[in-house]
Design an enzyme around this catalytic site. Structure first.
Site, PDB file in Angstrom:
ATOM      1  N   ASP A  10     -11.312   6.923  -0.999  1.00  0.00           N
ATOM      2  CA  ASP A  10     -10.419   6.093  -1.791  1.00  0.00           C
ATOM      3  C   ASP A  10     -10.847   4.638  -1.538  1.00  0.00           C
ATOM      4  O   ASP A  10     -11.470   4.335  -0.511  1.00  0.00           O
ATOM      5  CB  ASP A  10      -8.975   6.334  -1.322  1.00  0.00           C
ATOM      6  CG  ASP A  10      -8.003   5.372  -1.958  1.00  0.00           C
ATOM      7  OD1 ASP A  10      -8.033   5.224  -3.189  1.00  0.00           O
ATOM      8  OD2 ASP A  10      -7.220   4.738  -1.202  1.00  0.00           O
ATOM      9  N   ASP A  12      -8.819   1.270  -2.449  1.00  0.00           N
ATOM     10  CA  ASP A  12      -7.754   0.370  -1.985  1.00  0.00           C
ATOM     11  C   ASP A  12      -7.052   0.943  -0.760  1.00  0.00           C
ATOM     12  O   ASP A  12      -6.516   2.048  -0.805  1.00  0.00           O
ATOM     13  CB  ASP A  12      -6.702   0.186  -3.092  1.00  0.00           C
ATOM     14  CG  ASP A  12      -7.270  -0.558  -4.287  1.00  0.00           C
ATOM     15  OD1 ASP A  12      -8.099  -1.453  -4.084  1.00  0.00           O
ATOM     16  OD2 ASP A  12      -6.875  -0.233  -5.430  1.00  0.00           O
ATOM     17  N   GLY A  47      -2.342   4.337  -5.128  1.00  0.00           N
ATOM     18  CA  GLY A  47      -2.963   5.523  -5.715  1.00  0.00           C
ATOM     19  C   GLY A  47      -2.422   5.859  -7.099  1.00  0.00           C
ATOM     20  O   GLY A  47      -2.907   6.768  -7.761  1.00  0.00           O
ATOM     21  N   ARG A  50      -2.330   2.267 -13.315  1.00  0.00           N
ATOM     22  CA  ARG A  50      -1.702   1.012 -13.746  1.00  0.00           C
ATOM     23  C   ARG A  50      -0.444   1.258 -14.589  1.00  0.00           C
ATOM     24  O   ARG A  50       0.610   0.686 -14.327  1.00  0.00           O
ATOM     25  CB  ARG A  50      -2.719   0.190 -14.540  1.00  0.00           C
ATOM     26  CG  ARG A  50      -2.318  -1.259 -14.696  1.00  0.00           C
ATOM     27  CD  ARG A  50      -3.384  -2.017 -15.490  1.00  0.00           C
ATOM     28  NE  ARG A  50      -4.707  -1.853 -14.899  1.00  0.00           N
ATOM     29  CZ  ARG A  50      -5.846  -2.081 -15.540  1.00  0.00           C
ATOM     30  NH1 ARG A  50      -5.812  -2.504 -16.801  1.00  0.00           N
ATOM     31  NH2 ARG A  50      -7.016  -1.901 -14.944  1.00  0.00           N
ATOM     32  N   SER A 118      -8.510   3.171  -9.646  1.00  0.00           N
ATOM     33  CA  SER A 118      -8.605   1.830 -10.222  1.00  0.00           C
ATOM     34  C   SER A 118      -9.703   1.696 -11.262  1.00  0.00           C
ATOM     35  O   SER A 118     -10.830   2.148 -11.067  1.00  0.00           O
ATOM     36  CB  SER A 118      -8.854   0.804  -9.109  1.00  0.00           C
ATOM     37  OG  SER A 118      -9.084  -0.471  -9.683  1.00  0.00           O
ATOM     38  N   ASN A 120     -10.745  -1.181 -11.917  1.00  0.00           N
ATOM     39  CA  ASN A 120     -11.468  -2.360 -11.421  1.00  0.00           C
ATOM     40  C   ASN A 120     -12.376  -2.013 -10.235  1.00  0.00           C
ATOM     41  O   ASN A 120     -12.928  -2.915  -9.601  1.00  0.00           O
ATOM     42  CB  ASN A 120     -10.477  -3.435 -10.976  1.00  0.00           C
ATOM     43  CG  ASN A 120      -9.665  -3.981 -12.141  1.00  0.00           C
ATOM     44  OD1 ASN A 120     -10.228  -4.537 -13.080  1.00  0.00           O
ATOM     45  ND2 ASN A 120      -8.357  -3.808 -12.104  1.00  0.00           N
ATOM     46  N   ASP A 172      -5.527   6.781   2.107  1.00  0.00           N
ATOM     47  CA  ASP A 172      -4.415   6.122   2.807  1.00  0.00           C
ATOM     48  C   ASP A 172      -3.080   6.398   2.114  1.00  0.00           C
ATOM     49  O   ASP A 172      -2.042   5.946   2.587  1.00  0.00           O
ATOM     50  CB  ASP A 172      -4.632   4.601   2.870  1.00  0.00           C
ATOM     51  CG  ASP A 172      -4.429   3.952   1.529  1.00  0.00           C
ATOM     52  OD1 ASP A 172      -5.020   4.438   0.531  1.00  0.00           O
ATOM     53  OD2 ASP A 172      -3.665   2.969   1.437  1.00  0.00           O
TER      54      ASP A 172
HETATM   55  C1  G6P Z   1      -5.444   2.154  -6.906  1.00  0.00           C
HETATM   56  C2  G6P Z   1      -4.315   1.378  -6.232  1.00  0.00           C
HETATM   57  C3  G6P Z   1      -3.094   1.348  -7.119  1.00  0.00           C
HETATM   58  C4  G6P Z   1      -3.454   0.876  -8.524  1.00  0.00           C
HETATM   59  C5  G6P Z   1      -4.505   1.785  -9.125  1.00  0.00           C
HETATM   60  C6  G6P Z   1      -4.937   1.338 -10.528  1.00  0.00           C
HETATM   61  O1  G6P Z   1      -5.168   3.505  -6.834  1.00  0.00           O
HETATM   62  O2  G6P Z   1      -3.966   1.955  -4.983  1.00  0.00           O
HETATM   63  O3  G6P Z   1      -2.136   0.497  -6.541  1.00  0.00           O
HETATM   64  O4  G6P Z   1      -2.307   0.856  -9.358  1.00  0.00           O
HETATM   65  O5  G6P Z   1      -5.641   1.776  -8.265  1.00  0.00           O
HETATM   66  O6  G6P Z   1      -5.629   0.116 -10.407  1.00  0.00           O
HETATM   67  P1  G6P Z   1      -6.144  -0.780 -11.601  1.00  0.00           P
HETATM   68  O7  G6P Z   1      -7.110  -1.729 -10.922  1.00  0.00           O
HETATM   69  O8  G6P Z   1      -6.860   0.135 -12.577  1.00  0.00           O
HETATM   70  O9  G6P Z   1      -4.989  -1.445 -12.212  1.00  0.00           O
HETATM   71 MG    MG Z   2      -5.440   3.792  -1.398  1.00  0.00          MG
END
Ligand code: G6P
Ligand code: MG
Length: 214
Positions: A10, A12, A47, A50, A118, A120, A172
């Site tokens: 993972d 983040d 996790g 968005r 994510s 990003n 996590d």
């Molecule tokens: C990860 C983070 C989440 C977030 C998700 C989507 O899983 O832990 O908190 O909402 O990614 O991220 P993004 O960058 O696509 O908005």
């Molecule tokens: Mg995480």
């Protein structure tokens, strides 16, 4: 662990810490619509995709419900703020412990992938100069279902050319541990997820991975 050939990480909360940036960006968005939001709610978003995160935040919104288009605009706005904050990230945002452990695992012959919800993820990995530490990247751009669905990890395994049973996942978030188990993978927890009884191995620090994967 001698059946394990690949490890999926993972992003983040495992490789980098972007929680606070997510918090700041969601907070700005929430304030703009007078919706209550705090760090405790932010912790529930780990996790979570968005749009699903936005739905959780809007549980505290007391105004007229937003249309689908309005919700997309709110998520877009949050992401623009978030991306601006991510530009501040540098290679110093990755600990020595993480960088050296990844290099050593690769040296030992393990295939490494990222498995992040994510969209990003690649941008972040480039910012912190980790993109070349992995053989594959499975992220929010190649999935339709986010964690606890196992899709992001199953894709990661297939990008590595491995069966799920040959892969371990490092997570996590509770949702990520559930996703790993649903995908039939070894679930390794770090940080908050170490208090989750479903995880197979609990790490005190990232480099403990070297004790399990020889
Ligand atoms: C990860 C983070 C989440 C977030 C998700 C989507 O899983 O832990 O908190 O909402 O990614 O991220 P993004 O960058 O696509 O908005
Ligand atoms: Mg995480």
């Amino acid at each position: 662990m001698n059946n394990i050939k690949g490890i999926i990480f993972d992003l983040d909360g495992v490789l980098v810490f972007t929680d606070h940036y997510h918090y700041l960006a969601w907070k700005k968005m929430a304030d703009s619509i007078n919706c209550y939001f705090d760090e405790i709610i932010n912790n529930k978003l780990r996790g979570v995709s968005r749009m699903a995160s936005l739905d959780i935040i809007l549980e505290n919104y007391k105004g007229i419900p937003f249309t689908k288009e309005e919700k997309e605009a709110l998520a877009f706005k949050k992401n623009e703020i978030y991306k601006d904050l991510l530009k501040k990230m540098t290679p110093d945002d990755v600990s020595r412990d993480v960088r050296d452990t990844l290099a050593e695992l690769r040296k030992r012959g393990y295939k490494l992938s990222v498995g992040s919800s994510s969209k990003n993820a690649k941008f972040i990995l480039k910012q912190v100069d980790l993109i070349d530490s992995f053989d594959a990247i499975s992220d929010g751009t190649n999935i339709t279902n986010s964690k606890p669905d196992p899709e992001v990890f199953l894709k990661g395994a297939s990008f590595l050319g491995l069966n799920p049973q040959e892969c371990a996942v490092v997570e996590d978030a509770y949702a990520g541990i559930d996703a790993a188990k649903a995908g039939n993978m070894l679930a390794i927890s770090i940080g908050d997820a170490t208090s989750y009884d479903k995880s197979d191995i609990k790490l005190t620090k990232f480099s403990d991975l070297l004790l399990y994967f020889k």
